[in-house]
Every structure is written in C-alpha cells, then in structure tokens.
Design a protein around this motif. Sequence first.
Motif, mmCIF file in Angstrom:
data_model
loop_
_atom_site.group_PDB
_atom_site.id
_atom_site.type_symbol
_atom_site.label_atom_id
_atom_site.label_comp_id
_atom_site.label_asym_id
_atom_site.label_seq_id
_atom_site.Cartn_x
_atom_site.Cartn_y
_atom_site.Cartn_z
ATOM 1 N N ARG A 230 27.205 8.128 -19.607
ATOM 2 C CA ARG A 230 26.462 8.798 -18.962
ATOM 3 C C ARG A 230 27.491 9.988 -18.288
ATOM 4 N N PRO A 231 26.942 11.068 -17.543
ATOM 5 C CA PRO A 231 27.891 12.104 -16.926
ATOM 6 C C PRO A 231 28.301 11.249 -15.791
ATOM 7 N N TYR A 232 29.735 11.542 -15.344
ATOM 8 C CA TYR A 232 30.176 10.767 -14.371
ATOM 9 C C TYR A 232 30.364 11.600 -13.081
ATOM 10 N N ARG A 233 30.192 10.867 -11.880
ATOM 11 C CA ARG A 233 30.362 11.553 -10.577
ATOM 12 C C ARG A 233 32.054 11.982 -10.501
ATOM 13 N N THR A 234 32.218 13.156 -9.711
ATOM 14 C CA THR A 234 33.539 13.470 -9.308
ATOM 15 C C THR A 234 33.346 13.201 -7.738
ATOM 16 N N ALA A 235 34.618 13.662 -7.159
ATOM 17 C CA ALA A 235 34.432 13.771 -5.940
ATOM 18 C C ALA A 235 33.618 14.747 -4.970
ATOM 19 N N ASP A 236 33.222 15.839 -6.196
ATOM 20 C CA ASP A 236 32.181 16.746 -5.392
ATOM 21 C C ASP A 236 31.141 17.188 -6.436
ATOM 22 N N GLY A 237 31.094 16.538 -7.523
ATOM 23 C CA GLY A 237 29.900 16.762 -8.374
ATOM 24 C C GLY A 237 29.856 15.809 -9.763
ATOM 25 N N TRP A 238 29.686 16.499 -10.725
ATOM 26 C CA TRP A 238 29.461 15.814 -11.921
ATOM 27 C C TRP A 238 30.404 16.216 -13.048
ATOM 28 N N ILE A 239 30.638 15.485 -14.133
ATOM 29 C CA ILE A 239 31.508 16.048 -15.296
ATOM 30 C C ILE A 239 31.051 15.119 -16.580
ATOM 31 N N ALA A 240 31.322 15.614 -17.634
ATOM 32 C CA ALA A 240 31.101 14.845 -18.795
ATOM 33 C C ALA A 240 32.552 14.713 -19.577
ATOM 34 N N VAL A 241 32.643 13.423 -19.777
ATOM 35 C CA VAL A 241 34.289 13.267 -20.419
ATOM 36 C C VAL A 241 34.045 12.126 -21.573
ATOM 37 N N LEU A 242 34.610 12.322 -22.680
ATOM 38 C CA LEU A 242 34.464 11.212 -23.679
ATOM 39 C C LEU A 242 35.677 11.035 -24.261
ATOM 40 N N LEU A 243 36.107 9.717 -23.752
ATOM 41 C CA LEU A 243 37.596 9.052 -24.544
ATOM 42 C C LEU A 243 37.210 8.495 -25.565
ATOM 43 N N TYR A 244 37.842 8.641 -26.959
ATOM 44 C CA TYR A 244 37.033 8.375 -28.207
ATOM 45 C C TYR A 244 38.479 7.695 -28.818
ATOM 46 N N THR A 245 39.587 8.680 -29.080
ATOM 47 C CA THR A 245 40.634 8.036 -29.712
ATOM 48 C C THR A 245 41.516 7.110 -28.885
ATOM 49 N N ASP A 246 42.469 6.494 -29.412
ATOM 50 C CA ASP A 246 43.538 5.798 -28.840
ATOM 51 C C ASP A 246 44.103 7.139 -27.819
ATOM 52 N N ALA A 247 44.511 7.934 -28.401
ATOM 53 C CA ALA A 247 45.425 8.920 -27.788
ATOM 54 C C ALA A 247 44.569 9.566 -26.458
ATOM 55 N N HIS A 248 43.270 9.704 -26.650
ATOM 56 C CA HIS A 248 42.494 10.057 -25.566
ATOM 57 C C HIS A 248 42.826 8.835 -24.180
ATOM 58 N N TRP A 249 42.520 7.997 -24.811
ATOM 59 C CA TRP A 249 42.915 6.853 -23.589
ATOM 60 C C TRP A 249 44.148 6.707 -23.091
ATOM 61 N N ARG A 250 45.143 6.723 -23.797
ATOM 62 C CA ARG A 250 46.474 6.997 -23.387
ATOM 63 C C ARG A 250 46.737 7.853 -22.286
ATOM 64 N N ARG A 251 46.232 9.376 -22.608
ATOM 65 C CA ARG A 251 46.537 10.287 -21.973
ATOM 66 C C ARG A 251 45.742 10.322 -20.777
ATOM 67 N N PHE A 252 44.412 9.822 -20.806
ATOM 68 C CA PHE A 252 43.648 9.810 -19.676
ATOM 69 C C PHE A 252 44.318 8.877 -18.384
ATOM 70 N N PHE A 253 44.622 7.622 -19.120
ATOM 71 C CA PHE A 253 45.334 6.672 -18.025
ATOM 72 C C PHE A 253 46.582 7.092 -17.409
ATOM 73 N N ALA A 254 47.431 8.033 -18.179
ATOM 74 C CA ALA A 254 48.543 8.472 -17.874
ATOM 75 C C ALA A 254 48.239 9.525 -16.820
ATOM 76 N N LEU A 255 47.179 10.202 -16.710
ATOM 77 C CA LEU A 255 46.722 11.213 -15.889
ATOM 78 C C LEU A 255 46.603 10.674 -14.505
ATOM 79 N N VAL A 256 45.861 9.382 -14.434
ATOM 80 C CA VAL A 256 45.308 8.709 -13.330
ATOM 81 C C VAL A 256 46.237 7.790 -12.757
ATOM 82 N N GLY A 257 47.563 7.666 -13.711
ATOM 83 C CA GLY A 257 48.588 6.853 -13.027
ATOM 84 C C GLY A 257 48.324 5.222 -13.442
ATOM 85 N N ARG A 258 47.641 5.103 -14.417
ATOM 86 C CA ARG A 258 47.341 3.758 -14.759
ATOM 87 C C ARG A 258 47.780 3.222 -16.010
ATOM 88 N N GLU A 259 48.824 3.735 -16.608
ATOM 89 C CA GLU A 259 49.272 3.284 -17.752
ATOM 90 C C GLU A 259 49.702 1.803 -18.191
#
Length: 378
Positions: A230-259
């Motif tokens: 579904r669209p996701y809540r942010t701190a001030d609204g909504w956003i659409a994000v799709l992590l599909y490949t392994d690379a997407h997941w790695r880069r996202f978790f790196a951005l949020v400091g959860r490698e």
Amino acid sequence: MTALAGLRVLDASTVVMGPYATRLLADLGAEVLKVEPPEGDVLRRAGQGGAMFAHLNRGKRGVVLDLKSPEGQAALRGLAAEADVLVHNMRPDAAARLGLRRQDLAEANPRLIVACAYGYGAGGPYAARPAYDDLIQAAGGLAATIGAARGGDPAYVPLTLADRVVGAHLAFAVMAALACRERTGIAQEVEVPMFETFADLVAGDHLGGLSFDPPEGGPHYARLMSPQRRPYRTADGWIAVLLYTDAHWRRFFALVGREAELAEDSRLATHAARQAHIDHAYGRVAEALLERGTAAWMACLSDADIPVAPVNDIPGLLDDPHLAATGFWRRVEMPDGRVLRSPAPLGRWSGTPPAEPGPPPPLDPAAPALWSQPAGRP
C-alpha cells in the motif's frame, strides 16, 4: 499524416467499453463516426458536466439515428457499407434483429470488419445477460480478491476498470483484424467478451497454484495480497515505494542504518525469504518510512535509484511536474464553448504523430449520415 488516416470506423457502441476502444483509434487518426439515439448516449448525462462522455468521445464525428425505425436501420447499414470497421456492443439477438452481423453486411461490403463487444461470449449460459463494469469486476474474481487482500468484504475498484481494459483489447482486436485483412484479404467478425477477457486478466496474477492440474497450491500472488502492499505513511504525508530487487533492499536498509538487520533476519535475507514473509518485510519498510517527511524521502530514494513515486490525488495530476513537462494535458475546445482538459493521445510517434485531440460530437439530429473523408487503405 497520422497512423490511421483513411480508416473509417462506425461506432454503434455506447457507454464506456466500445467508445474507449474507438477513441483510441480516433486518437491515432481514424475517422470515427459515433451513432447515437435521438436522446443521446446515456453517458452524456452521467458524471459532472458529461466529463466521461467528453473524454471517451473526443475526436469523433456524430450522427443521430433511431435504430428502432426502419429508416435508422437502413441508414446505419448504408454507413457500414462504406466503412472499414463496425464496432457495436449489442447482444447477438439485437444485432441479428438490426441486420448488423457480418453475414448481413458482407454482400454490400466484403471488406468490412465487425467487432462485437459485449458481456459474455456466445455459446455460454450467460450469453444473453446484460453486463456492466461492476458485474464483470465481481464475476471475474476481482471484487472477491480485493476483499481477501483487505481482510473484509468484496469490493469494487472505483474505476471503470473492466470496461477500459476490455476496450483496449477491443482496439487491439480491431487492428489485428485489419492487419489480417491486408495480408490475406480475409475480413471477419471478431467477438471480444468482457467476462472472458477480464477473467484472463485476473487469473494471470491470481490463479497461482490452481494453474496446474493437479493443483500445486492455492490461489493468489502473495505479494499482491499483502495488507502491507500500500502507499506508506511518512512523517508528514504519504509515499509509494517498491523494493523489488536485492539491490533495492540493500540500498534502502543502508539509507535507514539497518544493514545488520537485513543480514541477520532470515526473513529478509533473500528474495525467496521476503516473498515467504512479505507482510513482515513490508512492515519493516513501513516502520522506517515514518522517520522522515515525504519530500526528504523522495529526494534520497530517487538519488539511491530506489523506485519511488508521489501519492497524487486527482487534482494533483493536473499539477504534476512530469505531466506538465511532457505535455500530457491538452486543451480541447468543446462545441458548447467550454474547454476540456484531456490527456494527450497515446505515446510518441517519430513519423506519424497524432493530431491534437478534437472535441466530442454534439447531439445534432441534422448532422448528415455521411463519411467526411475519402476512404484510405490503413
């Protein structure tokens, strides 16, 4: 010169499905002559200011014929005798009464393609039933699938989705029949039923393990059924994000400091594991996205080449900067003086670009039952 210049399409369809198909053809340069009863297509009176009718019938000419009268039927058959294609959404018994089957028209026009768009295919027990978008969303499995995904009652998509999907298939079928005619000389009648066409669409995603005989599991594609998709809540609204490949997941978790979490949680470590635990995987994404505002996420996810999009409402589409840059919205002068904001014709064409969209036809009983342009050989 447009791609379909010289193609004559007689549009005896009503409401959404058939008119959407013929609008796609009109957008690419076909001369589409829309046939309406004296009271007009019912869609003229639907929605705000007849907006749906205007969008679906832009770029067409119109003629008013009473098909309940012998004179109207004769005029329609006369137009069909000079057409390349006749499109209608009459059920088979009505088409037979009006003499609109190809077998009725072939002597006068051996090259005529007849494209019939109606609810259910001939030969089945539902063939004589009326059909509308809501009914096909239900019968085709979509309403129940939406209910199952939401954990609630069956529900409709708030869009004439079945009409438009089947209408696009109808336009494709018309073009395939024309290509066949040009290659082989064979002109034919083509049936495009809503139920069967839409059932194929739904089954393609959701037949799942039932695709095989014997079954190899139950229905549905788990990722599409996740309540966390579904669209996701942010701190001030909504956003659409799709992590599909392994690379997407790695880069996202790196951005949020959860490698470390991505490496250590067996439910997240591989594509197969995430698919098997999709609610958990998407839930972790949803939790992380609450930490920043929408604009910040749009910027950093775009920079990281992670698929992201804004969550536009309908007014937001009118102001979207990408649509503005590509010239998506066109201004069409209506016969009554209003200006219609309407989407651009399909795609970009290097050699035969579409013309600017024209207005929908007025309901004019005095309009002549004539083709305006000489026939070509599309």
